[in-house]
Design a protein around this motif. Structure first.
Motif, PDB file in Angstrom:
ATOM      1  N   ASP A 162       0.817  -1.224   0.000  1.00  0.00           N
ATOM      2  CA  ASP A 162       0.000   0.000   0.000  1.00  0.00           C
ATOM      3  C   ASP A 162       0.853   1.277   0.000  1.00  0.00           C
ATOM      4  OD1 ASP A 162       1.079  -0.271   2.528  1.00  0.00           O
ATOM      5  OD2 ASP A 162      -0.709   0.449   3.562  1.00  0.00           O
ATOM      6  N   LYS A 164       2.488   4.150  -1.600  1.00  0.00           N
ATOM      7  CA  LYS A 164       2.385   4.828  -2.909  1.00  0.00           C
ATOM      8  C   LYS A 164       3.679   5.570  -3.245  1.00  0.00           C
ATOM      9  CE  LYS A 164      -2.296   4.429  -3.620  1.00  0.00           C
ATOM     10  NZ  LYS A 164      -2.541   3.465  -2.529  1.00  0.00           N
ATOM     11  N   ARG A 188       7.517  11.001  -0.684  1.00  0.00           N
ATOM     12  CA  ARG A 188       6.262  10.233  -0.626  1.00  0.00           C
ATOM     13  C   ARG A 188       5.079  11.107  -0.225  1.00  0.00           C
ATOM     14  NH1 ARG A 188       7.887   6.809   2.940  1.00  0.00           N
ATOM     15  NH2 ARG A 188       8.362   5.078   1.553  1.00  0.00           N
TER      16      ARG A 188
END
Ligand code: ADP
Ligand code: ZN
Length: 290
Positions: A162, A164, A188
């Motif tokens: 999960d 990203k 991020r």
């Protein structure tokens, strides 16, 4: 007797004079630019001091093999001006005193083992999580060099499904530093790490990566204590989260007395950000005794 200490970093050079108890008597900081500009300033400082040896805790990679022709050199650093620079030779040639030399992170670990929270231990790790991730290792009472020196930041760990974000290491698709150092947090989430203090999902993911890496280090190096320093670790809420991940991923496989209390096993650096320069004093003391 007085000892010189140089903590050589990519952004600043901390120069200090200390005594045999690791007490810092005076210190200055010089910005790191090029060797031609920075080294004379460092040497001018130490030339006026009555020191009998100097220790250098240095950014790397560096050559620590005393049998090598390039012992004392900064080697393949991305800071191009410092690539293949003979820092030990430069300091020894100017000051004519014994020079101790090790990585910056081994220096910090030596500071903590000699004067700080790991006093008396023979096996410990110091990890800095800042602009990059680096680790110093002591095993059986000796700072670990091996073939080169450990590079604990570049162990390969899996990116969480999960997540990203992306691994920002130019060498690796999925390494600890590329996923968890300050710059990767900032890429991020699109903000400075210190501005993200109040966002739990940032630190939950960060603790997952750090806790995973610590389990790997515990399994491979069997340290008696793990000390965490560097800018990112100023987020103190990380500590309980990291211990939880560590416990979960360790899954009871190693169950020594030491691991019963993770609050004393996974700990913050204890010397007010002086662990590196105090370790450099100890490198000087050891060099004098050699
Ligand atoms: P360096 O690694 O260059 O020696 P630091 O250990 O201070 O220096 O690390 C700098 C990195 O740590 C930056 O990438 C920054 O994002 C991060 N950082 C600095 N202070 C904090 C803070 N209070 N909270 C979270 N991250 C921080
Ligand atoms: Zn990497």
């Amino acid at each position: 007797m007085m000892y010189g200490a140089l903590e050589a970093g990519g952004t600043k050079m901390v120069c200090a004079v200390g005594d045999e108890n690791g007490r810092i008597l005076e210190q200055i900081s010089i910005p790191t630019s090029t060797p031609d500009d920075t080294m004379p300033k460092i040497l001018d400082y130490f030339k006026t001091k009555d020191i009998c040896a100097i220790g250098i805790a240095c950014f790397g990679p560096i050559d620590l093999d005393k049998k090598s022709n390039t012992y004392g050199y900064i080697t393949s650093t991305p800071k191009t001006e410092w690539k293949n620079f003979n820092i030990v030779g430069c300091v020894r040639g100017a000051l004519h005193i014994p020079v101790g030399f090790d990585t910056d992170v081994n220096g910090s670990l030596l500071g903590e083992i000699t004067y700080g929270c790991a006093k008396g231990l023979t096996d410990a790790i110091y990890l800095t999580i800042g602009t990059g991730i680096g680790g110093g290792v002591m095993t059986n009472g000796k700072l670990l060099h091996g073939m080169l020196h450990p590079e604990l930041g570049h162990i390969i760990i899996g990116k969480r499904a999960d997540d990203k974000g992306e691994c920002v290491c130019p060498f690796h698709d999925s390494c600890f530093e590329g996923l968890a150092a300050g710059p990767s947090i900032e890429k991020r989430w699109g903000r400075k790490a210190k501005e993200l203090s109040d966002d739990p999902k940032v630190w939950e993911l960060e603790a997952d990566y750090i806790g995973t890496a610590l389990v790997n280090f515990c399994m491979t190096l069997s340290p008696q204590k793990i000390i965490l320093g560097g800018g990112v670790m100023h987020q103190m809420q990380l500590f309980p989260l990291i211990r939880d991940v560590f416990k979960k991923k360790m899954a009871g496989y190693i169950n020594t007395k030491t691991l019963e209390n993770l609050e004393t096993y996974i700990v913050p650096a204890s010397l007010n950000d002086d662990q590196g320069i105090m370790g450099a004093i100890k490198l000087a003391i050891d060099a004098k005794m050699e």
